[in-house]
Scaffold this motif. Structure first.
Motif, PDB file in Angstrom:
ATOM      1  N   CYS A 248       0.831  -1.212   0.000  1.00 20.84           N
ATOM      2  CA  CYS A 248       0.000   0.000   0.000  1.00 20.84           C
ATOM      3  C   CYS A 248       0.864   1.259   0.000  1.00 20.84           C
ATOM      4  O   CYS A 248       0.549   2.238  -0.696  1.00 20.84           O
ATOM      5  CB  CYS A 248      -0.927  -0.008   1.212  1.00 20.84           C
ATOM      6  SG  CYS A 248      -2.126  -1.364   1.228  1.00 20.84           S
ATOM      7  N   LEU A 249       1.954   1.240   0.776  1.00 17.26           N
ATOM      8  CA  LEU A 249       2.821   2.412   0.852  1.00 17.26           C
ATOM      9  C   LEU A 249       3.481   2.689  -0.497  1.00 17.26           C
ATOM     10  O   LEU A 249       3.477   3.827  -0.985  1.00 17.26           O
ATOM     11  CB  LEU A 249       3.887   2.193   1.928  1.00 17.26           C
ATOM     12  CG  LEU A 249       4.871   3.344   2.131  1.00 17.26           C
ATOM     13  CD1 LEU A 249       4.146   4.553   2.714  1.00 17.26           C
ATOM     14  CD2 LEU A 249       6.010   2.913   3.063  1.00 17.26           C
ATOM     15  N   ALA A 250       4.066   1.661  -1.102  1.00 15.35           N
ATOM     16  CA  ALA A 250       4.753   1.850  -2.384  1.00 15.35           C
ATOM     17  C   ALA A 250       3.780   2.325  -3.458  1.00 15.35           C
ATOM     18  O   ALA A 250       4.097   3.244  -4.237  1.00 15.35           O
ATOM     19  CB  ALA A 250       5.435   0.550  -2.808  1.00 15.35           C
ATOM     20  N   TYR A 251       2.618   1.718  -3.508  1.00 16.04           N
ATOM     21  CA  TYR A 251       1.649   2.097  -4.538  1.00 16.04           C
ATOM     22  C   TYR A 251       1.115   3.499  -4.311  1.00 16.04           C
ATOM     23  O   TYR A 251       1.082   4.327  -5.239  1.00 16.04           O
ATOM     24  CB  TYR A 251       0.499   1.100  -4.562  1.00 16.04           C
ATOM     25  CG  TYR A 251      -0.490   1.357  -5.683  1.00 16.04           C
ATOM     26  CD1 TYR A 251      -0.157   1.059  -6.997  1.00 16.04           C
ATOM     27  CD2 TYR A 251      -1.732   1.919  -5.426  1.00 16.04           C
ATOM     28  CE1 TYR A 251      -1.049   1.298  -8.037  1.00 16.04           C
ATOM     29  CE2 TYR A 251      -2.633   2.165  -6.455  1.00 16.04           C
ATOM     30  CZ  TYR A 251      -2.284   1.856  -7.753  1.00 16.04           C
ATOM     31  OH  TYR A 251      -3.167   2.113  -8.775  1.00 16.04           O
ATOM     32  N   GLY A 252       0.711   3.779  -3.078  1.00 15.38           N
ATOM     33  CA  GLY A 252       0.107   5.075  -2.787  1.00 15.38           C
ATOM     34  C   GLY A 252       1.056   6.231  -3.011  1.00 15.38           C
ATOM     35  O   GLY A 252       0.700   7.223  -3.669  1.00 15.38           O
ATOM     36  N   LEU A 253       2.274   6.154  -2.487  1.00 12.38           N
ATOM     37  CA  LEU A 253       3.226   7.247  -2.637  1.00 12.38           C
ATOM     38  C   LEU A 253       3.608   7.461  -4.098  1.00 12.38           C
ATOM     39  O   LEU A 253       3.757   8.595  -4.554  1.00 12.38           O
ATOM     40  CB  LEU A 253       4.483   6.968  -1.800  1.00 12.38           C
ATOM     41  CG  LEU A 253       4.319   7.042  -0.282  1.00 12.38           C
ATOM     42  CD1 LEU A 253       5.641   6.749   0.414  1.00 12.38           C
ATOM     43  CD2 LEU A 253       3.779   8.408   0.149  1.00 12.38           C
ATOM     44  N   THR A 254       3.792   6.371  -4.831  1.00  7.66           N
ATOM     45  CA  THR A 254       4.195   6.497  -6.234  1.00  7.66           C
ATOM     46  C   THR A 254       3.086   7.103  -7.078  1.00  7.66           C
ATOM     47  O   THR A 254       3.337   7.958  -7.936  1.00  7.66           O
ATOM     48  CB  THR A 254       4.594   5.121  -6.792  1.00  7.66           C
ATOM     49  OG1 THR A 254       5.612   4.561  -5.976  1.00  7.66           O
ATOM     50  CG2 THR A 254       5.105   5.248  -8.219  1.00  7.66           C
ATOM     51  N   GLU A 255       1.859   6.687  -6.838  1.00  9.37           N
ATOM     52  CA  GLU A 255       0.750   7.271  -7.579  1.00  9.37           C
ATOM     53  C   GLU A 255       0.563   8.744  -7.234  1.00  9.37           C
ATOM     54  O   GLU A 255       0.174   9.547  -8.090  1.00  9.37           O
ATOM     55  CB  GLU A 255      -0.536   6.492  -7.288  1.00  9.37           C
ATOM     56  CG  GLU A 255      -0.567   5.090  -7.890  1.00  9.37           C
ATOM     57  CD  GLU A 255      -0.723   5.098  -9.403  1.00  9.37           C
ATOM     58  OE1 GLU A 255      -1.416   5.996  -9.920  1.00  9.37           O
ATOM     59  OE2 GLU A 255      -0.136   4.214 -10.062  1.00  9.37           O
ATOM     60  N   LEU A 256       0.866   9.117  -5.999  1.00 11.67           N
ATOM     61  CA  LEU A 256       0.729  10.520  -5.595  1.00 11.67           C
ATOM     62  C   LEU A 256       1.704  11.422  -6.344  1.00 11.67           C
ATOM     63  O   LEU A 256       1.401  12.599  -6.601  1.00 11.67           O
ATOM     64  CB  LEU A 256       0.951  10.659  -4.082  1.00 11.67           C
ATOM     65  CG  LEU A 256      -0.211  10.218  -3.187  1.00 11.67           C
ATOM     66  CD1 LEU A 256       0.193  10.273  -1.724  1.00 11.67           C
ATOM     67  CD2 LEU A 256      -1.444  11.096  -3.427  1.00 11.67           C
ATOM     68  N   VAL A 257       2.879  10.914  -6.690  1.00 11.84           N
ATOM     69  CA  VAL A 257       3.842  11.727  -7.440  1.00 11.84           C
ATOM     70  C   VAL A 257       3.690  11.520  -8.947  1.00 11.84           C
ATOM     71  O   VAL A 257       4.501  12.026  -9.722  1.00 11.84           O
ATOM     72  CB  VAL A 257       5.295  11.426  -7.002  1.00 11.84           C
ATOM     73  CG1 VAL A 257       5.475  11.703  -5.528  1.00 11.84           C
ATOM     74  CG2 VAL A 257       5.693   9.997  -7.341  1.00 11.84           C
ATOM     75  N   GLY A 258       2.672  10.772  -9.360  1.00 15.06           N
ATOM     76  CA  GLY A 258       2.391  10.601 -10.781  1.00 15.06           C
ATOM     77  C   GLY A 258       3.164   9.495 -11.456  1.00 15.06           C
ATOM     78  O   GLY A 258       3.318   9.508 -12.679  1.00 15.06           O
ATOM     79  N   GLY A 259       3.654   8.511 -10.694  1.00 16.21           N
ATOM     80  CA  GLY A 259       4.368   7.390 -11.279  1.00 16.21           C
ATOM     81  C   GLY A 259       3.490   6.161 -11.392  1.00 16.21           C
ATOM     82  O   GLY A 259       2.326   6.161 -10.968  1.00 16.21           O
ATOM     83  N   TYR A 260       4.046   5.111 -11.974  1.00 15.45           N
ATOM     84  CA  TYR A 260       3.309   3.853 -12.096  1.00 15.45           C
ATOM     85  C   TYR A 260       3.487   3.034 -10.820  1.00 15.45           C
ATOM     86  O   TYR A 260       4.567   2.510 -10.533  1.00 15.45           O
ATOM     87  CB  TYR A 260       3.799   3.060 -13.307  1.00 15.45           C
ATOM     88  CG  TYR A 260       3.386   3.643 -14.626  1.00 15.45           C
ATOM     89  CD1 TYR A 260       2.056   3.987 -14.869  1.00 15.45           C
ATOM     90  CD2 TYR A 260       4.308   3.859 -15.646  1.00 15.45           C
ATOM     91  CE1 TYR A 260       1.665   4.531 -16.075  1.00 15.45           C
ATOM     92  CE2 TYR A 260       3.919   4.391 -16.870  1.00 15.45           C
ATOM     93  CZ  TYR A 260       2.598   4.735 -17.071  1.00 15.45           C
ATOM     94  OH  TYR A 260       2.209   5.277 -18.278  1.00 15.45           O
ATOM     95  N   GLY A 261       2.401   2.919 -10.054  1.00 12.60           N
ATOM     96  CA  GLY A 261       2.464   2.220  -8.778  1.00 12.60           C
ATOM     97  C   GLY A 261       2.748   0.740  -8.917  1.00 12.60           C
ATOM     98  O   GLY A 261       3.415   0.149  -8.062  1.00 12.60           O
ATOM     99  N   PHE A 262       2.237   0.110  -9.996  1.00 12.81           N
ATOM    100  CA  PHE A 262       2.510  -1.311 -10.205  1.00 12.81           C
ATOM    101  C   PHE A 262       4.011  -1.565 -10.275  1.00 12.81           C
ATOM    102  O   PHE A 262       4.530  -2.507  -9.680  1.00 12.81           O
ATOM    103  CB  PHE A 262       1.853  -1.792 -11.497  1.00 12.81           C
ATOM    104  CG  PHE A 262       0.375  -2.022 -11.404  1.00 12.81           C
ATOM    105  CD1 PHE A 262      -0.308  -1.814 -10.225  1.00 12.81           C
ATOM    106  CD2 PHE A 262      -0.348  -2.459 -12.511  1.00 12.81           C
ATOM    107  CE1 PHE A 262      -1.672  -2.030 -10.135  1.00 12.81           C
ATOM    108  CE2 PHE A 262      -1.717  -2.681 -12.434  1.00 12.81           C
ATOM    109  CZ  PHE A 262      -2.381  -2.462 -11.244  1.00 12.81           C
ATOM    110  N   LEU A 263       4.703  -0.729 -11.026  1.00 17.91           N
ATOM    111  CA  LEU A 263       6.146  -0.886 -11.189  1.00 17.91           C
ATOM    112  C   LEU A 263       6.856  -0.671  -9.858  1.00 17.91           C
ATOM    113  O   LEU A 263       7.781  -1.423  -9.509  1.00 17.91           O
ATOM    114  CB  LEU A 263       6.635   0.113 -12.232  1.00 17.91           C
ATOM    115  CG  LEU A 263       8.123   0.086 -12.589  1.00 17.91           C
ATOM    116  CD1 LEU A 263       8.526  -1.276 -13.120  1.00 17.91           C
ATOM    117  CD2 LEU A 263       8.444   1.177 -13.606  1.00 17.91           C
ATOM    118  N   ALA A 264       6.442   0.339  -9.110  1.00 13.94           N
ATOM    119  CA  ALA A 264       7.080   0.630  -7.824  1.00 13.94           C
ATOM    120  C   ALA A 264       6.891  -0.506  -6.822  1.00 13.94           C
ATOM    121  O   ALA A 264       7.812  -0.834  -6.063  1.00 13.94           O
ATOM    122  CB  ALA A 264       6.512   1.931  -7.251  1.00 13.94           C
ATOM    123  N   VAL A 265       5.719  -1.122  -6.810  1.00 13.76           N
ATOM    124  CA  VAL A 265       5.462  -2.219  -5.868  1.00 13.76           C
ATOM    125  C   VAL A 265       6.397  -3.389  -6.144  1.00 13.76           C
ATOM    126  O   VAL A 265       7.002  -3.955  -5.221  1.00 13.76           O
ATOM    127  CB  VAL A 265       3.990  -2.662  -5.959  1.00 13.76           C
ATOM    128  CG1 VAL A 265       3.782  -3.989  -5.209  1.00 13.76           C
ATOM    129  CG2 VAL A 265       3.078  -1.598  -5.376  1.00 13.76           C
TER     130      VAL A 265
END
Length: 418
Positions: A248-265
């Motif tokens: 949840c942390l990786a996805y949420g923070l990455t989406e907040l800065v406009g990145g792809y959350g799937f990739l970050a997770v």
């Protein structure tokens, strides 16, 4: 006497309880059989919604687009965390060579071939054809558990299982730029003026932000989990639900800065996995993520079975849709996979396994729901019928063939000594 609504609630609760118990018990029973857990879940969903009281639960995704998007999104996220946690191999150009081939050759080629096929066979416009191609190109991390590597440090990572695991972990996020391009084309009427902003925003920035955020979050979580003083480190607690917090942390923070959350997770999971490679806590983290993933998968596949049987998901079917589904699974993915592995130092039978088991599932459902929620496409019911048929055929086809295929693969890899 119970009120009728309370009786329905108790019946649903009891049925879900039975399915959860079966989800925990059946994988070990089905390991040597030509039946997979997803196949049973879809069948159970169809049977349950045949009951008059449960028939209203069989709905079409177009009736609940946001719920379809969010539920499929969650199960993909948990699956990506689990996939990253169980990969023992360090990332590298040579060590992940097969993965880079599949991502750089097989996936774009699959998108192009499926889009051309959808345009010419199904008569779809450019935007809708691209949406079909990009939604169906990624292999699914949720339904591909049987062809992936084992738990952290538990099994040898042969090339076929590793390639399918790492590909599924990365290509769900790499399909996003093409899904977003389809959305741009649908809204702009095929104007080339928006391609520049799309390239900078959806390719350069979002992919870059996903990689950087995933790396940073993985490093921070690895430090908090394994490298703080003994009393403060998370691994000392032994709680498996830390995996969900990391997801949840990786996805949420990455989406907040406009990145792809799937990739970050997925990248964060790799970082967490390799922060302390030999710690037994990895097994607990992966086990918890796998249990949550299996539970969510079971619930969504029950709903998918109801959509097929009584929700009208396949209602816009004709012979062109069926032919497209067959060609997508039996020709396009295997051909693209084999072409991408041409010249790779790998036995032909492993290339065949990697190319054939391009399983389609929750990722495709998510991308279709996401796109239809963000743009208007012609004949969305037909688009859903295409996705529904391909996911259904993939579940049955790959579920029936995975056990014998991997048994043969293991015998060829580890022949008995005389």
């Amino acid at each position: 006497m119970h009120h009728p609504s309370n009786v329905l609630y108790l019946e649903v609760l009891s049925g879900v309880g039975v399915m959860i118990l079966l989800t925990a018990w059946l994988p070990s029973v089905l390991r040597r059989m030509r039946v997979s857990l997803p196949m049973l879940c879809v069948g159970a969903g169809a049977l349950l919604t045949a009951l008059p009281d449960l028939r209203p639960l069989a709905v079409h995704p177009l009736d609940y687009p946001r719920a379809t998007e969010r539920l499929s999104e969650m199960v993909v996220l948990v699956s990506l965390m689990g996939a990253g946690l169980k990969i023992d191999r360090l990332i590298g150009l040579r060590r992940w060579l097969l993965t880079w081939r599949l991502l750089g050759i097989a996936m774009p080629l699959t998108i192009v071939l499926l889009a051309v096929l959808a345009h010419n066979l199904l008569g779809l416009g450019v935007a809708a054809a691209l949406l079909i191609g990009s939604s169906l190109a990624p292999t699914d991390p949720v339904l591909a558990a049987d062809v992936q590597v084992g738990a952290p440090g538990q099994e040898y990572e042969d090339e076929a299982r590793f390639a399918l695991t790492s590909e599924a972990g990365l290509n769900d996020s790499l399909a996003f730029p093409f899904v977003n391009l389809a959305i741009v084309l649908a809204g702009a009427g095929y104007s080339l003026a928006d391609l520049g902003p799309w390239l900078m925003r959806d390719v350069v920035w979002k992919l870059g932000a996903g990689v950087v955020m995933g790396y940073l979050i993985g490093r921070v979580l690895g430090c908090l989990t394994f490298h703080l003083p003994s009393r403060a480190r998370l691994s000392r607690r032994g709680n498996g639900f830390v995996a969900m917090g990391a997801t949840c942390l990786a996805y949420g923070l990455t989406e907040l800065v406009g990145g792809y959350g799937f990739l970050a997770v997925f990248i964060a999971a790799l970082g967490l996995r390799h922060a302390c490679r030999n710690d037994s806590y990895h097994y607990r983290l992966h086990a918890f993520a796998e249990e949550v993933e299996r539970l969510l998968m079971m619930l969504l596949l029950l709903a998918f079975g109801g959509m097929i049987a009584y929700g009208g998901l396949l209602g816009a079917t004709d012979w062109r849709v069926l032919l497209f589904a067959a060609l997508a699974l039996l020709v396009v993915r295997p051909a693209a996979g084999m072409l991408s592995l041409w010249g790779a130092p790998l036995p032909w039978w492993e290339k065949c396994v990697i190319s054939f088991f391009g399983i389609r599932g929750m990722g495709s459902i998510y991308y279709m729901a996401f796109a239809l929620d963000h743009a208007s496409f012609t004949d969305p019911a037909r688009l859903w019928s295409v996705i529904g048929w391909i996911v259904l055929i993939s579940i049955v086809l790959h579920g029936v063939t995975v056990t014998p295929a991997l048994q043969v693969l293991d015998r060829w890899q580890h022949p008995r000594r005389p």
